[in-house]
Design a protein around this motif. Structure first.
Motif, PDB file in Angstrom:
ATOM      1  N   ARG A   1      37.759  -9.446  10.995  1.00 22.75           N
ATOM      2  CA  ARG A   1      37.091 -10.490  11.789  1.00 22.75           C
ATOM      3  C   ARG A   1      37.904 -10.809  13.042  1.00 22.75           C
ATOM      4  O   ARG A   1      37.348 -11.013  14.121  1.00 22.75           O
ATOM      5  CB  ARG A   1      36.878 -11.742  10.936  1.00 22.75           C
TER       6      ARG A   1
ATOM      7  N   SER B   1      37.400  -8.077  15.490  1.00 24.41           N
ATOM      8  CA  SER B   1      36.071  -8.181  16.097  1.00 24.41           C
ATOM      9  C   SER B   1      36.048  -9.239  17.193  1.00 24.41           C
ATOM     10  O   SER B   1      35.453  -9.042  18.263  1.00 24.41           O
ATOM     11  CB  SER B   1      35.037  -8.515  15.018  1.00 24.41           C
TER      12      SER B   1
ATOM     13  N   ASN C   1      35.312  -8.664  21.140  1.00 26.61           N
ATOM     14  CA  ASN C   1      34.315  -9.447  21.865  1.00 26.61           C
ATOM     15  C   ASN C   1      34.888  -9.986  23.174  1.00 26.61           C
ATOM     16  O   ASN C   1      34.226  -9.971  24.213  1.00 26.61           O
ATOM     17  CB  ASN C   1      33.819 -10.608  21.002  1.00 26.61           C
TER      18      ASN C   1
ATOM     19  N   ARG D   1      27.785  -2.989  15.086  1.00 21.71           N
ATOM     20  CA  ARG D   1      28.413  -4.257  15.484  1.00 21.71           C
ATOM     21  C   ARG D   1      27.364  -5.344  15.709  1.00 21.71           C
ATOM     22  O   ARG D   1      27.554  -6.496  15.308  1.00 21.71           O
ATOM     23  CB  ARG D   1      29.212  -4.005  16.756  1.00 21.71           C
TER      24      ARG D   1
ATOM     25  N   ASN E   1      27.003  -8.651  13.325  1.00 23.32           N
ATOM     26  CA  ASN E   1      27.090  -9.994  13.909  1.00 23.32           C
ATOM     27  C   ASN E   1      25.917 -10.857  13.456  1.00 23.32           C
ATOM     28  O   ASN E   1      26.095 -12.026  13.071  1.00 23.32           O
ATOM     29  CB  ASN E   1      27.126  -9.897  15.430  1.00 23.32           C
TER      30      ASN E   1
ATOM     31  N   ASN F   1      26.167 -14.118  11.000  1.00 26.94           N
ATOM     32  CA  ASN F   1      25.597 -15.391  11.460  1.00 26.94           C
ATOM     33  C   ASN F   1      24.617 -15.949  10.429  1.00 26.94           C
ATOM     34  O   ASN F   1      24.550 -17.160  10.199  1.00 26.94           O
ATOM     35  CB  ASN F   1      24.870 -15.196  12.793  1.00 26.94           C
TER      36      ASN F   1
ATOM     37  N   GLY G   1      29.302 -13.555  20.342  1.00 27.95           N
ATOM     38  CA  GLY G   1      28.634 -12.566  19.509  1.00 27.95           C
ATOM     39  C   GLY G   1      27.224 -12.250  19.945  1.00 27.95           C
ATOM     40  O   GLY G   1      26.857 -11.084  20.131  1.00 27.95           O
TER      41      GLY G   1
ATOM     42  N   ALA H   1      25.616  -8.996  21.691  1.00 29.47           N
ATOM     43  CA  ALA H   1      24.526  -8.325  20.979  1.00 29.47           C
ATOM     44  C   ALA H   1      23.364  -8.048  21.927  1.00 29.47           C
ATOM     45  O   ALA H   1      22.760  -6.960  21.896  1.00 29.47           O
ATOM     46  CB  ALA H   1      24.059  -9.185  19.807  1.00 29.47           C
TER      47      ALA H   1
END
Length: 368
Positions: A194, A197, A201, A261, A265, A269, A329, A333
């Motif tokens: 995490r 990640s 980001n 990814r 995400n 969420n 995120g 995305a």
């Protein structure tokens, strides 16, 4: 028309800079940390430029006016760029320096006689323009410095994180099944992933703000297999909540790493904001032209006004503020999906829960 003002400015340029420096040191807090020549920066160059602008002996042709404009911009940007390099300078102090300079110029030039309206207008307009150029460059340079700092910091952090992850994985392999420490090591690896990640980001958001595109490597991809592998990893951390709905194999042309990814995400969420212990569904549907992937969770709906900011960087809804993260995120995305010539949207109601729908073109995309 007399050329006296231009001459007076030229003769008093050094004196103007000396008066300006004394006042700047008294009034601009950041200036006390810098030596005289560094503090004055490009301002003597600006005074020389202003001498030419005030001159009545120079033929003000269109070419000469354009040359002076370009030089004025260059000088203003130079001043702004150099000031941004000092950690103690703010943009308000940069602007204040020019206000002080304008005040000193008027005082010195009007010692003998008041300036004409034309002369005052030239000075005022010139100062306003150079302030604008300097402030714009100051902001741009500061952004560049911050971007460089961000990239350097995140790069170094990822190196350390990778070392910790490799060590933890080694420990996990040596633990016996059933050992109470296995779960602890597994959770440590999940936490490291995490963190990694979040750092990725930040790096990607930094690239996008700098006007760069994301580095995507496209290849043929088995979307069913990708989602199954992802869900296995998610179940390890979040339990048996995930349901896959797919009626047939789906192959697309995509960046495997980035599409995973995006889906990850959305799924995480759904865990964060959905009702605990309710199913989270990942459904794949094919049409003649598109592949639709929906990530659905039960729980309180996202308010309509909050939906409008979901995909903006560093913007978070009220409920999201209770969770960890930087609000990047969904922004990333959306950008990743768009890089695949696709779209992403949200549907959220009290009765139906929340669904994020990714729509990708079925025809292979040969970009990047």
């Amino acid at each position: 028309m007399s050329n006296q003002v231009s001459d007076r400015l030229k003769q008093n340029a050094l004196r103007i800079m000396q008066i300006w420096e004394k006042r700047a040191r008294d009034l601009v807090g950041a200036s006390i940390h810098h030596e005289s020549l560094v503090l004055q920066n490009s301002l003597p160059l600006y005074l020389n430029q202003l001498v030419d602008e005030l001159s009545t002996e120079i033929d003000r042709t269109a070419a000469r006016i354009e040359t002076d404009r370009v030089e004025s911009i260059r000088i203003g940007k130079q001043h702004g760029r150099e000031r941004a390099g000092y950690a103690d300078y703010s943009i308000s102090e940069l602007i204040f320096e020019y206000h002080i300079l304008r005040q000193v110029i008027f005082e010195v030039l009007e010692e003998e006689a008041p300036l004409e309206v034309r002369e005052r207008d030239i000075i005022i307009n010139s100062i306003e323009q150079v302030v604008n150029d300097a402030a714009t460059q100051f902001s741009q340079t500061l952004r560049d410095i911050q971007e460089l700092f961000m990239v350097t910091l995140t790069h170094d952090l990822r190196g350390s994180i990778n070392t910790i992850k490799l060590g933890t994985q080694l420990i996990l392999r040596r633990l016996e099944r059933g050992d109470s420490h296995v779960e602890v090591a597994a959770r440590m690896i999940s936490a490291i992933d995490r963190m990694d990640s979040m750092i990725q980001n930040l790096l990607d958001a930094s690239r996008l703000r700098a006007g760069q595109s994301l580095k995507l490597e496209f290849a043929e991809c088995d979307l069913d297999r990708l989602i199954q592998d992802l869900v296995e990893d998610l179940r390890f951390t979040y339990g048996e909540r995930f349901i896959i709905v797919s009626d047939s194999p789906v192959r697309i042309y995509c960046s495997h790493k980035e599409i995973r990814r995006v889906i990850e995400n959305l799924a995480i969420n759904a865990v964060k904001y959905g009702t605990p212990n309710t199913p989270i569904t990942l459904a794949i549907e094919q049409t003649k032209t598109h592949i639709n992937l929906t990530v659905h969770n039960e729980g309180n709906p996202i308010a309509p006004d909050a939906q409008s900011i979901l995909f903006q960087q560093f913007r978070r809804t009220i409920s999201a503020n209770e969770q960890t993260g930087w609000g990047l995120g969904l922004f990333l995305a959306k950008r990743i999906t768009e890089a695949h010539q696709g779209t992403i949207e949200v549907e959220s109601t009290e009765a139906k829960g929340t669904s994020f729908i990714i729509k990708l073109p079925k025809v292979p995309f040969k970009g990047h």
